[in-house]
Design a protein around this motif. Structure first.
Motif, PDB file in Angstrom:
ATOM      1  N   ILE B  16       0.841  -1.041   0.043  1.00  0.00           N
ATOM      2  CA  ILE B  16      -0.030   0.190   0.029  1.00  0.00           C
ATOM      3  C   ILE B  16       0.710   1.217   0.022  1.00  0.00           C
ATOM      4  N   ILE B  19       2.057   1.753  -3.412  1.00  0.00           N
ATOM      5  CA  ILE B  19       0.989   2.173  -4.291  1.00  0.00           C
ATOM      6  C   ILE B  19       0.767   3.831  -4.192  1.00  0.00           C
ATOM      7  N   GLN B  20       0.604   4.018  -2.824  1.00  0.00           N
ATOM      8  CA  GLN B  20       0.620   5.425  -2.485  1.00  0.00           C
ATOM      9  C   GLN B  20       1.778   6.490  -3.021  1.00  0.00           C
ATOM     10  N   MET B  43       0.727  -6.758  -7.692  1.00  0.00           N
ATOM     11  CA  MET B  43       1.841  -6.363  -6.703  1.00  0.00           C
ATOM     12  C   MET B  43       2.514  -7.657  -6.620  1.00  0.00           C
ATOM     13  N   GLN B  75      -6.266  -6.402 -11.905  1.00  0.00           N
ATOM     14  CA  GLN B  75      -7.289  -5.907 -11.630  1.00  0.00           C
ATOM     15  C   GLN B  75      -7.470  -5.312 -10.218  1.00  0.00           C
ATOM     16  N   VAL B  76      -6.469  -5.867  -9.096  1.00  0.00           N
ATOM     17  CA  VAL B  76      -6.616  -5.455  -7.853  1.00  0.00           C
ATOM     18  C   VAL B  76      -5.870  -4.056  -7.910  1.00  0.00           C
ATOM     19  N   GLY B  79      -7.349  -0.946  -9.087  1.00  0.00           N
ATOM     20  CA  GLY B  79      -8.683  -0.473  -8.372  1.00  0.00           C
ATOM     21  C   GLY B  79      -7.966   0.210  -7.150  1.00  0.00           C
ATOM     22  N   LEU B  80      -6.895  -0.226  -6.717  1.00  0.00           N
ATOM     23  CA  LEU B  80      -6.260   0.272  -5.315  1.00  0.00           C
ATOM     24  C   LEU B  80      -5.407   1.615  -5.812  1.00  0.00           C
ATOM     25  N   ALA B  82      -6.472   3.656  -8.129  1.00  0.00           N
ATOM     26  CA  ALA B  82      -7.472   4.444  -8.469  1.00  0.00           C
ATOM     27  C   ALA B  82      -8.037   5.125  -7.079  1.00  0.00           C
ATOM     28  N   ILE B  83      -8.205   4.361  -6.230  1.00  0.00           N
ATOM     29  CA  ILE B  83      -8.583   4.760  -4.902  1.00  0.00           C
ATOM     30  C   ILE B  83      -7.499   5.648  -4.294  1.00  0.00           C
ATOM     31  N   ALA B  84      -6.387   5.310  -4.366  1.00  0.00           N
ATOM     32  CA  ALA B  84      -5.049   6.278  -4.141  1.00  0.00           C
ATOM     33  C   ALA B  84      -5.250   7.456  -4.578  1.00  0.00           C
ATOM     34  N   GLN B  86      -7.581   9.023  -6.175  1.00  0.00           N
ATOM     35  CA  GLN B  86      -8.797   9.871  -5.484  1.00  0.00           C
ATOM     36  C   GLN B  86      -8.494  10.520  -4.049  1.00  0.00           C
ATOM     37  N   THR B  87      -7.991   9.821  -3.358  1.00  0.00           N
ATOM     38  CA  THR B  87      -7.735  10.339  -1.934  1.00  0.00           C
ATOM     39  C   THR B  87      -6.855  11.582  -1.975  1.00  0.00           C
ATOM     40  N   SER B  94     -10.166   2.796 -12.962  1.00  0.00           N
ATOM     41  CA  SER B  94      -9.617   1.660 -13.193  1.00  0.00           C
ATOM     42  C   SER B  94     -10.327   1.409 -14.752  1.00  0.00           C
TER      43      SER B  94
END
Lengths: 416, 416
Positions: B16, B19-20, B43, B75-76, B79-80, B82-84, B86-87, B94
């Motif tokens: 994580i 990814i950030q 990952m 795929q995982v 999505g992760l 994209a979330i990172a 957005q924050t 994604s």
């Protein structure tokens, strides 16, 4: 020959050995000449790991991206089971939600199924192919995005798919071998039911018999999908193909020849009771109480309001889960001016006991015998609600086991 | 403002935190006013785990199901990330291969890209949205099945997507900060190249400079996609937006003002040499040797055949990887009757040194100076092959480092 949908949950596909065990279960049905579609969950633990990844990045995250991430778990299992089936010589292929397609609303994280095209799967049956379907997931047609049905959604996938392909039965393989008259851990004499009507199962499921998602049973009832609950831990080799397997059939009540008066007894312990005393007996009072609770997303279970004695004020009692108790109390206290009540009486150590049976529709006095039997044991009943096929009693938690066992024996549910 | 494709490999999105970190790299480019599509791998470790699942069920498994299983890893990550993003306040979504769609052939496990619709991504750019694309995966249009591009396929995804959206550049973030004149672990004086032509990079890549997949460079060359190789471990905060970042641009040779004679020196140690002595010098002999090797899926690298001295027989030498040596030898011995040779001479401890540079096209004597320099150091040259922009020498492995360092200095590649 029958057409079957077989559904296996996360613990049944938790590792490669178990996936291979599932494959042998499927082979058993294929060898018996049946057409088979299999619906699988993610490997136990996989979904939790994926959810944790999302939360670790942001507690509040985009639900559409969450869906893309977590749906990958079922994708893995569907591919692995297809491979396991092929190694047993069974033609099989995996299907993702978007491939079928299994169409849903765009409420990401808790989407509702809107349409399923059964034709490609039926064409596969005709070609002798087993369909291995990733449960829990679908696609929203307009956006083309992956959706998920919410926790336990694979049950819902399975029943909906069974309806779409006109399956003769939807077999739910789970970690229990059927639906019991009550929780066997509390009542050792509980026995497995051979059959239970949808309506009864709905009451059992929503009251804590955590065999299946309520939503999937509603769906089964609507589309009249016969659902058979059975154990996934039986060795496929040990199952005698010439005898009906152990399990419980959830079906339309017309399929049940003669109804017992009472089918089962459900209970839940983690209840809390809030009694709103001396509210004015006029239209709009119930709305003033339950509107704010609903706005706060607090799920209210029992609601009891008696007829006013003086025509002016009345008492209103409701229950919530223990986890929601403090929030519910605060919500009502904050709405005091709008509601107008004298005081709140609350209790947290209470249990709800529900007696369920389609047969009670035609039998008077079923509830009365319960009140008598519980009074004989010194169990005080705090509140009562009834519906056509069940009645529920609120009692002190300390008496839960005693009450359930007493009623279980009273209604002739103990096994021989 | 430019349009960029940014690609991050498995080690760059291994957890994580990383990814950030990737999200901050993307934000840096968005803040600079660029339109951005990001391509991500799974990952680190995820793909290996998924491959192991498939193999544990069956060593030989359905490649279509394998693709469904392993594609879940990307795929995982998509999505992760994209979330990172957005924050960090960046609109992002994604995209799976099938959503774009990125269409491929149906060679599951090693599919080739046949078409990409860039329009939905370009529409996203116009709406200020960052596209986060699952690399490595696509869809075969006719079957609707998920495909994968083979190991390292995310590089290929990135370059192909860059071509499809007419990106100004495709940035490959990796665990090295660019392409070097040779392996810095062997030659401490190796220096990073600012630019390298596609043709040169192809030679470098196929000869062991494992920065990028050969296939992705071919694709870049065909579609003239400028590829920038840079480090993913730089902190986004430390990058000065007003200075060109460290890295190597792989581009058309016309973008390189003045070519050095030699751009780099590649080498590979795990080579084995097989010399087929005294074969008849007539048409069809080469086919008789290399046909059986090809049938056995043995990859032949160098091939050297000199002009026959007597017009009757000649010697033919080729190299294979050390891993294929025994099988290659057996294959040739089995085909002895068809080939007709006197004997086989073999060597396993040999290395191939390749000197690469577009500039050598216009400079005579580049190879000659190498032969002289190596002779001065006592390095014996076993075989020589040449092409327009490189020449390769086969030598005893023990001399590898000495030879590479000697040539690196000879061609003025040592850093100041």
């Amino acid at each position: 020959m029958a057409r079957l949908v077989m559904k296996f949950g996360g613990s049944s596909v938790a590792d490669i050995d178990r996936i291979q065990n599932v494959a042998r279960h499927v082979k058993r049905e294929v060898d018996a000449g049946h057409e088979v579609a299999v619906v699988v969950s993610a490997m136990a633990g996989a979904t939790n790991q994926l959810v944790k990844f999302c939360r670790d990045i942001a507690v509040l995250h985009d639900q559409a991206e969450y869906d893309a991430v977590v749906a990958s778990g079922e994708q893995v299992t569907s591919g692995l089971l297809a491979i396991a089936l092929q190694t047993l010589g069974i033609p099989a292929r995996s299907w993702q939600g978007w491939q079928i397609p299994l169409e849903t609303s765009d409420q990401h994280g808790s989407a509702r199924i809107t349409a399923i095209d059964g034709a490609p799967l039926i064409a596969g049956f005709a070609a002798g192919q087993v369909a291995v379907i990733a449960g829990f997931q679908g696609i929203h047609r307009e956006t083309g995005r992956i959706t998920t049905l919410g926790r336990g959604g694979s049950d819902t996938s399975a029943v909906a798919l069974a309806a779409a392909v006109h399956a003769d039965r939807c077999d739910i393989y789970t970690d229990v071998d059927g639906v019991y008259t009550t929780d066997p851990r509390v009542v050792p004499k509980a026995r497995r039911l051979d059959r239970i009507a949808f309506e009864e199962m709905l009451e059992m499921a929503s009251l804590g018999a955590k065999v299946m998602q309520v939503r999937s049973i509603e769906l089964g009832m609507t589309h009249n999908v016969r659902i058979f609950v059975r154990s996934s831990f039986d060795k496929p080799e040990d199952i005698d193909p010439h005898r009906p397997p152990p399990g419980t059939l959830i079906c339309d009540e017309s399929e049940i020849m003669e109804h017992e008066v009472v089918t089962g007894i459900a209970f839940s312990r983690d209840e809390a009771q809030i009694s709103v005393r001396s509210v004015e007996d006029k239209p709009g009072v119930a709305a003033a109480i339950f509107g704010p609770l609903s706005d706060a997303n607090i799920n209210v279970d029992m609601i009891v309001q008696n007829v006013s004695a003086d025509g002016k004020t009345t008492d209103l009692t409701f229950t919530v889960t223990a986890a929601d108790f403090e929030r519910a109390k605060d919500t009502i206290e904050k709405a005091r001016a709008a509601i107008g009540f004298a005081r709140l009486d609350t209790a947290t150590d209470v249990s709800k006991i529900s007696v369920i049976g389609i047969g009670m529709r035609s039998h008077a006095g079923v509830a009365a015998s319960a009140f008598r039997a519980l009074a004989d044991r010194g169990v005080n009943i705090r509140a009562i609600t009834t519906s056509e096929i069940k009645f529920s009693l609120l009692i002190d938690s300390a008496f839960t086991e005693l009450a359930v066992r007493t009623l279980h024996t009273l209604y002739g549910l103990d096994k021989a």
